[in-house]
Design a protein around this motif. Structure first.
Motif, PDB file in Angstrom:
ATOM      1  N   ASP A   3       0.846  -1.185   0.000  1.00 13.42           N
ATOM      2  CA  ASP A   3       0.000   0.000   0.000  1.00 13.42           C
ATOM      3  C   ASP A   3       0.880   1.232   0.000  1.00 13.42           C
ATOM      4  N   VAL A   4       0.628   2.119  -0.912  1.00 13.57           N
ATOM      5  CA  VAL A   4       1.377   3.365  -0.928  1.00 13.57           C
ATOM      6  C   VAL A   4       0.559   4.388  -0.174  1.00 13.57           C
ATOM      7  N   GLU A   5       1.193   5.001   0.774  1.00 14.12           N
ATOM      8  CA  GLU A   5       0.506   5.966   1.613  1.00 14.12           C
ATOM      9  C   GLU A   5       0.720   7.381   1.101  1.00 14.12           C
ATOM     10  N   LEU A   6      -0.141   8.258   1.548  1.00 14.35           N
ATOM     11  CA  LEU A   6       0.062   9.684   1.347  1.00 14.35           C
ATOM     12  C   LEU A   6       0.091  10.300   2.727  1.00 14.35           C
ATOM     13  N   ASN A   7       1.188  10.952   3.038  1.00 17.54           N
ATOM     14  CA  ASN A   7       1.288  11.656   4.309  1.00 17.54           C
ATOM     15  C   ASN A   7       1.089  13.136   4.045  1.00 17.54           C
ATOM     16  N   VAL A   8       0.272  13.758   4.865  1.00 20.51           N
ATOM     17  CA  VAL A   8      -0.025  15.180   4.705  1.00 20.51           C
ATOM     18  C   VAL A   8       0.250  15.870   6.032  1.00 20.51           C
ATOM     19  N   SER A   9       1.048  16.923   5.989  1.00 22.51           N
ATOM     20  CA  SER A   9       1.280  17.713   7.196  1.00 22.51           C
ATOM     21  C   SER A   9       1.077  19.185   6.853  1.00 22.51           C
ATOM     22  N   HIS A  16      -1.050  32.354   6.418  1.00 22.97           N
ATOM     23  CA  HIS A  16      -0.395  31.534   5.398  1.00 22.97           C
ATOM     24  C   HIS A  16      -0.220  30.116   5.920  1.00 22.97           C
ATOM     25  N   ALA A  17      -0.339  29.143   5.013  1.00 23.96           N
ATOM     26  CA  ALA A  17      -0.142  27.753   5.401  1.00 23.96           C
ATOM     27  C   ALA A  17       0.620  27.018   4.309  1.00 23.96           C
ATOM     28  N   VAL A  18       1.455  26.088   4.739  1.00 28.59           N
ATOM     29  CA  VAL A  18       2.132  25.194   3.809  1.00 28.59           C
ATOM     30  C   VAL A  18       1.631  23.788   4.100  1.00 28.59           C
ATOM     31  N   VAL A  19       1.090  23.152   3.078  1.00 27.10           N
ATOM     32  CA  VAL A  19       0.619  21.773   3.188  1.00 27.10           C
ATOM     33  C   VAL A  19       1.642  20.915   2.447  1.00 27.10           C
ATOM     34  N   THR A  20       2.285  20.015   3.170  1.00 20.16           N
ATOM     35  CA  THR A  20       3.298  19.154   2.578  1.00 20.16           C
ATOM     36  C   THR A  20       2.714  17.764   2.380  1.00 20.16           C
ATOM     37  N   ALA A  21       2.729  17.307   1.137  1.00 23.76           N
ATOM     38  CA  ALA A  21       2.218  15.973   0.819  1.00 23.76           C
ATOM     39  C   ALA A  21       3.384  15.115   0.345  1.00 23.76           C
ATOM     40  N   THR A  22       3.448  13.876   0.839  1.00 19.07           N
ATOM     41  CA  THR A  22       4.471  12.944   0.375  1.00 19.07           C
ATOM     42  C   THR A  22       3.822  11.598   0.110  1.00 19.07           C
ATOM     43  N   GLY A  23       4.220  10.987  -0.991  1.00 17.29           N
ATOM     44  CA  GLY A  23       3.662   9.687  -1.358  1.00 17.29           C
ATOM     45  C   GLY A  23       2.934   9.781  -2.690  1.00 17.29           C
ATOM     46  N   GLU A  24       1.847   9.035  -2.814  1.00 20.10           N
ATOM     47  CA  GLU A  24       1.067   9.046  -4.044  1.00 20.10           C
ATOM     48  C   GLU A  24      -0.304   9.648  -3.792  1.00 20.10           C
ATOM     49  N   LEU A  25      -0.680  10.563  -4.662  1.00 19.52           N
ATOM     50  CA  LEU A  25      -1.956  11.264  -4.548  1.00 19.52           C
ATOM     51  C   LEU A  25      -2.899  10.666  -5.584  1.00 19.52           C
ATOM     52  N   ASP A  26      -3.830   9.828  -5.115  1.00 18.55           N
ATOM     53  CA  ASP A  26      -4.733   9.149  -6.043  1.00 18.55           C
ATOM     54  C   ASP A  26      -6.116   8.992  -5.419  1.00 18.55           C
ATOM     55  N   LEU A  27      -6.947   8.212  -6.076  1.00 18.75           N
ATOM     56  CA  LEU A  27      -8.331   8.011  -5.642  1.00 18.75           C
ATOM     57  C   LEU A  27      -8.425   7.623  -4.163  1.00 18.75           C
ATOM     58  N   TYR A  28      -7.503   6.792  -3.705  1.00 18.79           N
ATOM     59  CA  TYR A  28      -7.576   6.268  -2.341  1.00 18.79           C
ATOM     60  C   TYR A  28      -6.996   7.219  -1.296  1.00 18.79           C
ATOM     61  N   THR A  29      -5.998   8.029  -1.701  1.00 17.01           N
ATOM     62  CA  THR A  29      -5.322   8.883  -0.722  1.00 17.01           C
ATOM     63  C   THR A  29      -5.762  10.346  -0.779  1.00 17.01           C
ATOM     64  N   ALA A  30      -6.400  10.746  -1.869  1.00 19.57           N
ATOM     65  CA  ALA A  30      -6.806  12.151  -2.040  1.00 19.57           C
ATOM     66  C   ALA A  30      -7.663  12.688  -0.890  1.00 19.57           C
ATOM     67  N   PRO A  31      -8.550  11.872  -0.275  1.00 20.52           N
ATOM     68  CA  PRO A  31      -9.343  12.409   0.836  1.00 20.52           C
ATOM     69  C   PRO A  31      -8.502  12.971   1.991  1.00 20.52           C
ATOM     70  N   SER A  53       6.808  18.401  -3.523  1.00 23.17           N
ATOM     71  CA  SER A  53       8.146  17.853  -3.779  1.00 23.17           C
ATOM     72  C   SER A  53       8.258  16.375  -3.400  1.00 23.17           C
ATOM     73  N   GLY A  54       7.389  15.908  -2.509  1.00 21.75           N
ATOM     74  CA  GLY A  54       7.441  14.509  -2.107  1.00 21.75           C
ATOM     75  C   GLY A  54       6.377  13.641  -2.761  1.00 21.75           C
ATOM     76  N   VAL A  55       5.624  14.214  -3.705  1.00 21.22           N
ATOM     77  CA  VAL A  55       4.560  13.454  -4.366  1.00 21.22           C
ATOM     78  C   VAL A  55       5.122  12.815  -5.636  1.00 21.22           C
ATOM     79  N   GLU A  56       5.120  11.465  -5.656  1.00 18.22           N
ATOM     80  CA  GLU A  56       5.685  10.740  -6.786  1.00 18.22           C
ATOM     81  C   GLU A  56       4.676  10.542  -7.911  1.00 18.22           C
ATOM     82  N   PHE A  57       3.392  10.565  -7.567  1.00 17.49           N
ATOM     83  CA  PHE A  57       2.351  10.285  -8.545  1.00 17.49           C
ATOM     84  C   PHE A  57       1.100  11.058  -8.155  1.00 17.49           C
ATOM     85  N   CYS A  58       0.395  11.563  -9.154  1.00 21.75           N
ATOM     86  CA  CYS A  58      -0.871  12.248  -8.888  1.00 21.75           C
ATOM     87  C   CYS A  58      -1.819  11.926 -10.029  1.00 21.75           C
ATOM     88  N   ASP A  59      -3.025  11.433  -9.694  1.00 23.69           N
ATOM     89  CA  ASP A  59      -4.003  11.151 -10.744  1.00 23.69           C
ATOM     90  C   ASP A  59      -5.053  12.257 -10.799  1.00 23.69           C
TER      91      ASP A  59
END
Length: 114
Positions: A3-9, A16-31, A53-59
Protein backbone atom coordinates in the motif's frame (compact mmCIF):
# COMPACT_ATOMS: atom_id res chain seq x y z
CA UNK A 1 1.92 -4.89 -3.98
CA UNK A 2 2.47 -2.69 -0.92
CA UNK A 3 0.00 0.00 0.00
CA UNK A 4 1.38 3.36 -0.93
CA UNK A 5 0.51 5.97 1.61
CA UNK A 6 0.06 9.68 1.35
CA UNK A 7 1.29 11.66 4.31
CA UNK A 8 -0.03 15.18 4.70
CA UNK A 9 1.28 17.71 7.20
CA UNK A 10 0.39 21.35 7.65
CA UNK A 11 2.29 24.26 9.12
CA UNK A 12 0.84 27.71 9.31
CA UNK A 13 1.88 31.17 10.30
CA UNK A 14 -0.54 34.06 10.29
CA UNK A 15 -2.84 33.72 7.30
CA UNK A 16 -0.40 31.53 5.40
CA UNK A 17 -0.14 27.75 5.40
CA UNK A 18 2.13 25.19 3.81
CA UNK A 19 0.62 21.77 3.19
CA UNK A 20 3.30 19.15 2.58
CA UNK A 21 2.22 15.97 0.82
CA UNK A 22 4.47 12.94 0.38
CA UNK A 23 3.66 9.69 -1.36
CA UNK A 24 1.07 9.05 -4.04
CA UNK A 25 -1.96 11.26 -4.55
CA UNK A 26 -4.73 9.15 -6.04
CA UNK A 27 -8.33 8.01 -5.64
CA UNK A 28 -7.58 6.27 -2.34
CA UNK A 29 -5.32 8.88 -0.72
CA UNK A 30 -6.81 12.15 -2.04
CA UNK A 31 -9.34 12.41 0.84
CA UNK A 32 -6.41 12.98 3.24
CA UNK A 33 -5.29 16.02 1.29
CA UNK A 34 -8.89 17.15 0.88
CA UNK A 35 -9.43 17.01 4.65
CA UNK A 36 -6.29 19.07 5.33
CA UNK A 37 -7.23 21.69 2.74
CA UNK A 38 -10.85 21.84 3.94
CA UNK A 39 -9.65 22.56 7.47
CA UNK A 40 -7.53 25.47 6.25
CA UNK A 41 -10.44 26.82 4.21
CA UNK A 42 -12.65 26.70 7.31
CA UNK A 43 -9.96 28.60 9.19
CA UNK A 44 -10.03 31.28 6.47
CA UNK A 45 -6.34 30.97 5.61
CA UNK A 46 -5.70 33.42 2.76
CA UNK A 47 -2.68 31.73 1.18
CA UNK A 48 -2.04 28.01 0.89
CA UNK A 49 1.12 26.58 -0.63
CA UNK A 50 0.92 22.87 -1.43
CA UNK A 51 4.43 21.39 -1.34
CA UNK A 52 4.41 18.61 -3.93
CA UNK A 53 8.15 17.85 -3.78
CA UNK A 54 7.44 14.51 -2.11
CA UNK A 55 4.56 13.45 -4.37
CA UNK A 56 5.69 10.74 -6.79
CA UNK A 57 2.35 10.29 -8.55
CA UNK A 58 -0.87 12.25 -8.89
CA UNK A 59 -4.00 11.15 -10.74
CA UNK A 60 -7.10 13.09 -11.80
CA UNK A 61 -8.66 12.66 -8.35
CA UNK A 62 -5.69 14.44 -6.79
CA UNK A 63 -5.85 17.21 -9.38
CA UNK A 64 -9.57 17.64 -8.73
CA UNK A 65 -8.95 18.02 -4.98
CA UNK A 66 -6.39 20.75 -5.70
CA UNK A 67 -8.68 22.46 -8.22
CA UNK A 68 -11.66 22.44 -5.85
CA UNK A 69 -9.55 23.88 -3.03
CA UNK A 70 -8.16 26.59 -5.30
CA UNK A 71 -11.67 27.53 -6.44
CA UNK A 72 -12.99 27.77 -2.87
CA UNK A 73 -9.97 29.73 -1.72
CA UNK A 74 -10.35 32.18 -4.64
CA UNK A 75 -14.00 32.68 -3.65
CA UNK A 76 -12.73 33.65 -0.18
CA UNK A 77 -10.21 36.06 -1.70
CA UNK A 78 -7.20 33.83 -1.16
CA UNK A 79 -4.62 32.06 -3.29
CA UNK A 80 -3.44 28.48 -3.66
CA UNK A 81 0.01 27.73 -5.06
CA UNK A 82 1.66 24.47 -6.01
CA UNK A 83 5.33 24.27 -5.10
CA UNK A 84 8.17 22.07 -6.30
CA UNK A 85 6.26 19.41 -8.27
CA UNK A 86 8.39 16.45 -9.34
CA UNK A 87 8.80 15.86 -13.10
CA UNK A 88 5.96 13.31 -13.27
CA UNK A 89 3.50 15.67 -11.55
CA UNK A 90 4.76 18.65 -13.55
CA UNK A 91 4.12 16.65 -16.73
CA UNK A 92 0.51 15.97 -15.70
CA UNK A 93 0.03 19.70 -15.07
CA UNK A 94 1.46 20.52 -18.51
CA UNK A 95 -0.45 17.83 -20.43
CA UNK A 96 -3.77 18.85 -18.87
CA UNK A 97 -3.09 22.57 -19.22
CA UNK A 98 -3.42 23.00 -15.46
CA UNK A 99 0.04 24.57 -15.31
CA UNK A 100 -1.69 27.70 -16.65
CA UNK A 101 -4.52 27.44 -14.10
CA UNK A 102 -2.43 26.94 -10.98
CA UNK A 103 0.35 29.17 -9.78
CA UNK A 104 3.30 26.75 -9.87
CA UNK A 105 6.69 27.53 -8.35
CA UNK A 106 9.90 25.48 -8.45
CA UNK A 107 10.57 25.88 -4.73
CA UNK A 108 8.57 26.13 -1.55
CA UNK A 109 8.48 29.80 -0.52
CA UNK A 110 9.58 30.77 2.97
CA UNK A 111 6.70 31.08 5.42
CA UNK A 112 7.32 34.74 6.17
CA UNK A 113 7.52 35.72 2.51
CA UNK A 114 4.85 38.02 1.14
Amino acid sequence: MPDVELNVSTSSQGGHAVVTATGELDLYTAPRLQTALAGLLRDRVDRIVVDLSGVEFCDSTGMNVLLAAMKRLKEQGGTLELAAPRPAVKRILQVTGLDTVFSVTDAVPAMDAG
